[in-house]
Design an enzyme around this catalytic site. Structure first.
Site, short mmCIF file in Angstrom:
data_model
loop_
_atom_site.label_atom_id
_atom_site.label_comp_id
_atom_site.label_asym_id
_atom_site.label_seq_id
_atom_site.Cartn_x
_atom_site.Cartn_y
_atom_site.Cartn_z
N ALA A 127 0.85 -1.19 0.00
CA ALA A 127 0.00 0.00 0.00
C ALA A 127 0.90 1.25 0.00
CB ALA A 127 -0.89 -0.01 1.24
N CYS B 173 7.41 -1.86 2.58
CA CYS B 173 8.15 -1.19 1.50
C CYS B 173 9.18 -0.22 2.07
CB CYS B 173 7.17 -0.47 0.57
SG CYS B 173 6.20 -1.63 -0.44
N GLN C 74 1.17 3.48 2.15
CA GLN C 74 1.79 3.64 3.47
C GLN C 74 2.36 2.31 3.97
OE1 GLN C 74 2.67 6.19 5.33
NE2 GLN C 74 1.96 7.60 3.74
N SER C 75 2.89 1.50 3.08
CA SER C 75 3.43 0.20 3.48
C SER C 75 4.68 0.33 4.34
CB SER C 75 3.77 -0.59 2.21
OG SER C 75 4.57 -1.71 2.53
N ASN C 76 4.63 -0.29 5.52
CA ASN C 76 5.83 -0.37 6.37
C ASN C 76 6.84 -1.33 5.79
OD1 ASN C 76 4.70 1.22 8.63
ND2 ASN C 76 3.23 -0.47 8.69
#
Ligand SMILES: *Cc1c(COP(=O)(O)O)cnc(C)c1O
Length: 327
Positions: free
Chosen positions: A73, A79, A75-77
């Site tokens: 997403a 990534c 706001q992917s942690n």
């Protein structure tokens, strides 16, 4: 018997602390609550993906890859931690993110940019649907790409949480009755299930499902089961898990992935104000909200000793300021 012992590189600071949450325990008035601070893994503001990446990126390096691709997403942690690890290792990093480019990058997305990752916007596709095309393009351009699966949830990611279980058990004086955590791509849960067996523990491994959207053909709990058994086979463990071993609570999905409701807000504020600990809006806020509900209804009994596994996510808070502003 031949054992495959997966390689590991160091990306974080371990062991992470395990402590009792004295004031939160008192405020809730039920079972003893402890916390495993994987928000403090150290890589780029921390989180559970650091553990997985120590194994997954060891494999990328062993294969001689020079480019990392992963997805998530906006706001992917996962990534954000992958982008930071790639920067540290001198690898190029391509992120395939759900949604459209926002006017201003904040939270994890701001950090993705700081780490120099290449961002590809994928609209409705936040689970890596567009990766195969990118992989072919990068290979054709002469790069050697390595795909880190969505959420870092493959056998190597699960092995990381088997090892994390050993780390926890070594820190434990009196046994826990429950391990509670946010579950979304399944590697954490599969690894903790393996760790329970490998460390011969009696606790329940209880995932709080935070995302009702399912990827692939299998229901999420079936994916967790399959990953646990595949990983057990890779490690030549004889144990075989059954569906009854996957404890996945679907009661706290709220209004869907990343939608902050009253339950998440209350959990974030209570934890902040009793313990000075930051939960995130998408994963740990929802999981703690679920845990608080189970403690209050005594679905988890007063004599339990519960460990809440903090899986990170703090940077996303800054992208959710509107829904978190205390009233
Ligand atoms: C990815 C993530 C999880 C879920 O872990 P999975 O192994 O993907 O199930 C939980 N909390 C945070 C903060 C995460 O970033």
């Amino acid at each position: 018997m031949s054992h495959i012992q997966p390689g590991r590189i160091s990306l974080g600071f371990f062991p992470t602390p395990t402590v009792r949450l004295n004031r939160l325990t008192e405020a809730v008035g039920g079972a003893d609550i402890f916390i495993k601070r994987d928000d403090l893994t150290g890589l780029a503001l921390g989180g559970n993906k650091t553990r997985k990446l120590e194994y997954i990126l060891a494999d990328a390096l062993a294969q001689g890859c020079d480019t990392i691709i992963t997805a998530g997403a906006a706001q992917s942690n996962h990534c954000r931690q992958t982008a930071a690890a790639a920067a540290q290792l001198g690898l190029a990093c391509h992120l395939v993110l759900g949604g459209e480019a926002p006017g201003q990058a904040t939270g994890n997305l701001l950090l993705d940019q700081l780490f120099g990752s290449h961002i590809h916007w994928a609209g409705e596709h936040r689970k890596g649907e567009d990766i195969p095309v990118l992989q072919v393009q990068l290979a054709a351009a002469g790069h050697k790409p390595y795909v880190v699966p969505y959420g870092g949830s493959n056998e190597l990611g699960a092995v990381a949480f088997l090892q994390a279980s050993r780390e926890l058990v070594a820190q434990t004086t009196e046994p826990f009755t429950h391990i509670v955590f946010a579950s979304s791509s399944g590697g954490t849960q599969a690894g903790l299930m393996l760790g329970k067996v490998a460390c011969d523990q009696g606790y329940q491994v209880l995932g709080i499902n935070i995302d009702k959207g399912e990827s692939g053909d299998l229901a999420f709990s079936a994916q967790v089961l399959e990953l646990a058994n595949r990983t057990a086979r890779m490690l030549s463990m004889t144990h075989k898990f059954s569906a009854a071993d996957v404890l996945l609570n679907d009661d706290y999905l709220g209004d869907g992935y990343g939608v902050v409701g009253a339950r998440e807000r209350e959990a974030i504020l209570l934890t902040a104000r009793t313990e000075g600990i930051i939960l995130d809006p998408v994963y740990t806020g929802r999981a703690m909200g679920g845990l608080l509900a189970m403690l209050r209804t005594e679905e988890i009994a007063k004599d339990a000793r519960v460990l809440f596994w903090h899986t990170g996510g703090a940077p996303a808070l800054f992208a959710y300021a509107d829904s978190l502003t205390p009233r």
